[in-house]
Design a protein around this motif. Structure first.
Motif, mmCIF file in Angstrom:
data_model
loop_
_atom_site.group_PDB
_atom_site.id
_atom_site.type_symbol
_atom_site.label_atom_id
_atom_site.label_comp_id
_atom_site.label_asym_id
_atom_site.label_seq_id
_atom_site.Cartn_x
_atom_site.Cartn_y
_atom_site.Cartn_z
ATOM 1 N N VAL A 220 52.376 -78.249 108.281
ATOM 2 C CA VAL A 220 53.598 -77.879 107.574
ATOM 3 C C VAL A 220 53.346 -76.692 106.656
ATOM 4 C CG1 VAL A 220 55.400 -78.662 105.994
ATOM 5 C CG2 VAL A 220 54.463 -80.241 107.702
ATOM 6 N N ASN A 221 52.285 -76.750 105.868
ATOM 7 C CA ASN A 221 51.994 -75.667 104.932
ATOM 8 C C ASN A 221 51.603 -74.383 105.650
ATOM 9 O OD1 ASN A 221 51.894 -78.184 103.406
ATOM 10 N ND2 ASN A 221 51.133 -76.934 101.709
ATOM 11 N N SER A 222 50.968 -74.519 106.799
ATOM 12 C CA SER A 222 50.535 -73.337 107.547
ATOM 13 C C SER A 222 51.665 -72.694 108.335
ATOM 14 C CB SER A 222 49.399 -73.709 108.517
ATOM 15 O OG SER A 222 48.265 -74.162 107.820
ATOM 16 N N ASN A 223 52.681 -73.474 108.689
ATOM 17 C CA ASN A 223 53.748 -72.960 109.551
ATOM 18 C C ASN A 223 55.121 -72.885 108.906
ATOM 19 O OD1 ASN A 223 52.576 -72.799 112.550
ATOM 20 N ND2 ASN A 223 51.663 -74.583 111.542
ATOM 21 N N CYS A 224 55.224 -73.290 107.648
ATOM 22 C CA CYS A 224 56.547 -73.326 107.013
ATOM 23 C C CYS A 224 57.196 -71.950 106.936
ATOM 24 C CB CYS A 224 56.457 -73.962 105.634
ATOM 25 S SG CYS A 224 55.456 -73.028 104.445
ATOM 26 N N TYR A 225 56.394 -70.880 106.895
ATOM 27 C CA TYR A 225 56.977 -69.543 106.803
ATOM 28 C C TYR A 225 57.812 -69.199 108.021
ATOM 29 C CZ TYR A 225 53.565 -67.647 110.131
ATOM 30 O OH TYR A 225 52.835 -67.382 111.265
ATOM 31 N N LYS A 226 57.524 -69.810 109.158
ATOM 32 C CA LYS A 226 58.288 -69.550 110.377
ATOM 33 C C LYS A 226 59.723 -70.075 110.272
ATOM 34 C CE LYS A 226 54.061 -70.002 113.101
ATOM 35 N NZ LYS A 226 53.337 -70.802 114.113
ATOM 36 N N TYR A 227 59.944 -70.931 109.301
ATOM 37 C CA TYR A 227 61.277 -71.514 109.097
ATOM 38 C C TYR A 227 61.932 -70.992 107.818
ATOM 39 C CZ TYR A 227 59.297 -74.682 112.551
ATOM 40 O OH TYR A 227 58.696 -75.193 113.687
ATOM 41 N N GLY A 228 61.318 -69.995 107.196
ATOM 42 C CA GLY A 228 61.896 -69.410 105.991
ATOM 43 C C GLY A 228 61.380 -69.979 104.693
ATOM 44 N N PHE A 229 60.375 -70.879 104.761
ATOM 45 C CA PHE A 229 59.826 -71.502 103.553
ATOM 46 C C PHE A 229 58.493 -70.868 103.166
ATOM 47 C CE2 PHE A 229 62.587 -74.774 105.306
ATOM 48 C CZ PHE A 229 63.197 -75.321 104.189
ATOM 49 N N LEU A 230 58.077 -71.153 101.951
ATOM 50 C CA LEU A 230 56.734 -70.783 101.521
ATOM 51 C C LEU A 230 56.227 -71.816 100.534
ATOM 52 C CD1 LEU A 230 56.865 -69.356 98.358
ATOM 53 C CD2 LEU A 230 58.220 -67.756 99.685
ATOM 54 N N VAL A 231 54.904 -71.938 100.469
ATOM 55 C CA VAL A 231 54.297 -72.766 99.430
ATOM 56 C C VAL A 231 54.388 -71.940 98.157
ATOM 57 C CG1 VAL A 231 52.209 -73.929 98.638
ATOM 58 C CG2 VAL A 231 52.768 -73.882 101.080
ATOM 59 N N ARG A 232 55.256 -72.331 97.267
ATOM 60 C CA ARG A 232 55.638 -71.480 96.141
ATOM 61 C C ARG A 232 54.488 -71.202 95.182
ATOM 62 N NH1 ARG A 232 56.329 -68.377 92.785
ATOM 63 N NH2 ARG A 232 58.116 -68.065 91.412
ATOM 64 N N TYR A 233 53.607 -72.173 94.985
ATOM 65 C CA TYR A 233 52.518 -71.997 94.032
ATOM 66 C C TYR A 233 51.173 -72.149 94.739
ATOM 67 C CZ TYR A 233 56.495 -72.824 90.963
ATOM 68 O OH TYR A 233 57.727 -72.749 90.354
ATOM 69 N N PRO A 234 50.739 -71.095 95.435
ATOM 70 C CA PRO A 234 49.482 -71.173 96.181
ATOM 71 C C PRO A 234 48.264 -71.169 95.263
ATOM 72 C CG PRO A 234 50.450 -68.984 96.375
ATOM 73 C CD PRO A 234 51.446 -69.831 95.638
ATOM 74 N N GLN A 235 47.166 -71.593 95.835
ATOM 75 C CA GLN A 235 45.948 -71.774 95.048
ATOM 76 C C GLN A 235 45.381 -70.454 94.528
ATOM 77 O OE1 GLN A 235 43.159 -74.203 97.174
ATOM 78 N NE2 GLN A 235 42.269 -75.026 95.299
ATOM 79 N N ASP A 236 45.572 -69.376 95.261
ATOM 80 C CA ASP A 236 44.977 -68.097 94.890
ATOM 81 C C ASP A 236 45.932 -67.182 94.113
ATOM 82 O OD1 ASP A 236 46.683 -67.701 97.002
ATOM 83 O OD2 ASP A 236 45.416 -66.227 98.014
ATOM 84 N N LYS A 237 47.067 -67.726 93.657
ATOM 85 C CA LYS A 237 48.049 -66.908 92.939
ATOM 86 C C LYS A 237 48.423 -67.493 91.573
ATOM 87 C CE LYS A 237 48.709 -63.822 96.203
ATOM 88 N NZ LYS A 237 48.447 -62.367 96.012
ATOM 89 N N THR A 238 47.581 -68.339 91.032
ATOM 90 C CA THR A 238 47.919 -68.973 89.759
ATOM 91 C C THR A 238 48.042 -67.953 88.630
ATOM 92 O OG1 THR A 238 45.565 -69.402 89.346
ATOM 93 C CG2 THR A 238 46.827 -71.147 90.404
ATOM 94 N N ASP A 239 47.306 -66.835 88.740
ATOM 95 C CA ASP A 239 47.393 -65.809 87.709
ATOM 96 C C ASP A 239 48.725 -65.064 87.763
ATOM 97 O OD1 ASP A 239 46.582 -64.749 90.209
ATOM 98 O OD2 ASP A 239 45.907 -62.894 89.230
#
Length: 374
Positions: A220-239
């Motif tokens: 789900v997390n790897s493919n959600c972008y294909k449906y218009g979604f994104l993991v809003r708070y990813p691990q490498d973007k906390t800054d």
């Protein structure tokens, strides 16, 4: 001692030369100053010409060769957008710096329970509501996941929240195991928009497990972008987001934006800034995915009404960014779609992106980027 005679003609001649020299030098200084002033004026005029916004109906775009081309204005017209609309749409940014002021979204939201096409996921409460466009893609994603893994453990625990609901949740973090970092203050939560979802796992036996995107659920997390979604708070973007990693929190932004963000590795804060370089009067961003061509540009908001250029004869969507402007996304069927039937773009696994000059006809543009497989 012999007296010398004073030569008056010679003295007058010397004085005459001195006077000519003084006036000549002054004239040269004046001419030089005049020429310098003219050069400065030309420089100022050049800067003003290059940076001043063009008149409505005379949009131009500057190419890499520093030459300007006229936009095909017959392809665009203008509509007025009220200032409040900057808070509407799937690309609104809501965080600690950008408050949400609750525009009326009652006409664009629906019950998740009533919208479910199959029992391929669960709800913690049957009263959850969300944006209509999100619901269509949510059902597609959950149907595809169920087909692959035959589980409906994914359970929506939070969707749209009112100001009072957020206030209650936030105050509850002061005396519970939930830290305030995970719970935004009232008015600063993405859940107010109706474009955010939280998941947990509830098995058929009733066992509750926190959602961490492990095992089968990593799909789900790897493919959600294909449906218009994104993991809003990813691990490498906390800054950038100011929020710790939340694998259970999904945000709908829509196709093609989710594809571009995934490809460019951008969180929403970064993407909003990224789009600002694609103003209508400059280069537009073009993205192609599975036979659909998308043209994207940014329009800065003005006080009161903002005139937003839109295409005359093509499908488009307008989203505010809740910061300082509007984002227009134009959708057009590619050449193959005009003669054949192609699946929905959300099911695509390839896409290509390029920049095009503003107003350029889609038929005159070919993608400069190669397809990227995911």
């Amino acid at each position: 001692m012999k007296n010398r005679r004073i030569s008056y003609p010679r003295i007058f001649g010397v004085f005459a030369l001195i006077i000519i020299f003084i006036f000549g030098f002054d004239s040269l200084k004046r001419n030089a100053a005049k020429k310098n002033a003219e050069d400065n004026l030309e420089s100022i005029i050049s800067v003003v010409t290059e940076t001043s916004p063009p008149d409505i109906g005379q949009y131009t775009t500057e190419t890499t060769s520093n030459k300007s081309i006229m936009v095909d204005n017959e392809r665009y017209r203008e509509i007025d957008k009220p200032s409040g609309d900057i808070e509407k749409g799937p690309l609104v940014l809501v965080n600690d710096e950008h408050k949400y002021n609750f525009p009326d979204i009652s006409d664009s939201t629906s019950s998740i329970y009533d919208s479910m096409t199959a029992q391929h996921y669960k709800l913690s409460y049957p009263t959850h509501i969300a944006q209509n466009e999100l619901l269509v893609k949510l059902n597609q994603m959950m149907d595809d996941f169920y087909t692959l893994y035959n589980t409906n453990d994914m359970t929506i625990t939070s969707a749209y929240r009112t100001l009072d609901q957020q206030k209650e949740l936030y105050e509850g973090t002061q005396s519970s195991y939930v830290t305030p970092e995970y719970m935004p203050q009232p008015g600063f939560s993405e859940h107010h928009t109706g474009y955010a979802l939280d998941f947990t796992l509830v098995s058929s036996s009733g066992k509750i497990t926190p959602y961490d995107a492990s095992g089968d659920f990593a799909w789900v997390n790897s493919n959600c972008y294909k449906y218009g979604f994104l993991v809003r708070y990813p691990q490498d973007k906390t800054d950038k987001t100011g929020v710790d990693y939340q694998p259970w929190h999904f945000r709908y932004v829509g196709v093609p934006h989710s594809f571009i963000m995934n490809e460019q590795k951008l969180c929403l804060e970064e993407y909003i800034d990224y789009l600002k370089k694609y103003e209508f009067s400059k280069d537009h961003l073009r993205y192609s995915v599975y036979g659909y061509d998308y043209e994207i540009y940014y329009v800065p908001a003005q006080e009161g009404q903002t005139k937003v250029p839109i295409p005359v004869d093509r499908k488009y969507d307008i989203s505010g960014n809740n910061v300082d402007g509007f984002i227009v996304t134009i959708t057009e069927a590619g050449a193959e779609l005009k003669t054949t039937t192609v699946p929905d773009p959300a099911s695509s696994e390839t896409g290509s992106v390029t920049q095009i000059p503003a107003g350029t006809s889609s038929s005159a543009v070919t993608s400069a980027a190669s397809s990227t497989s995911y």
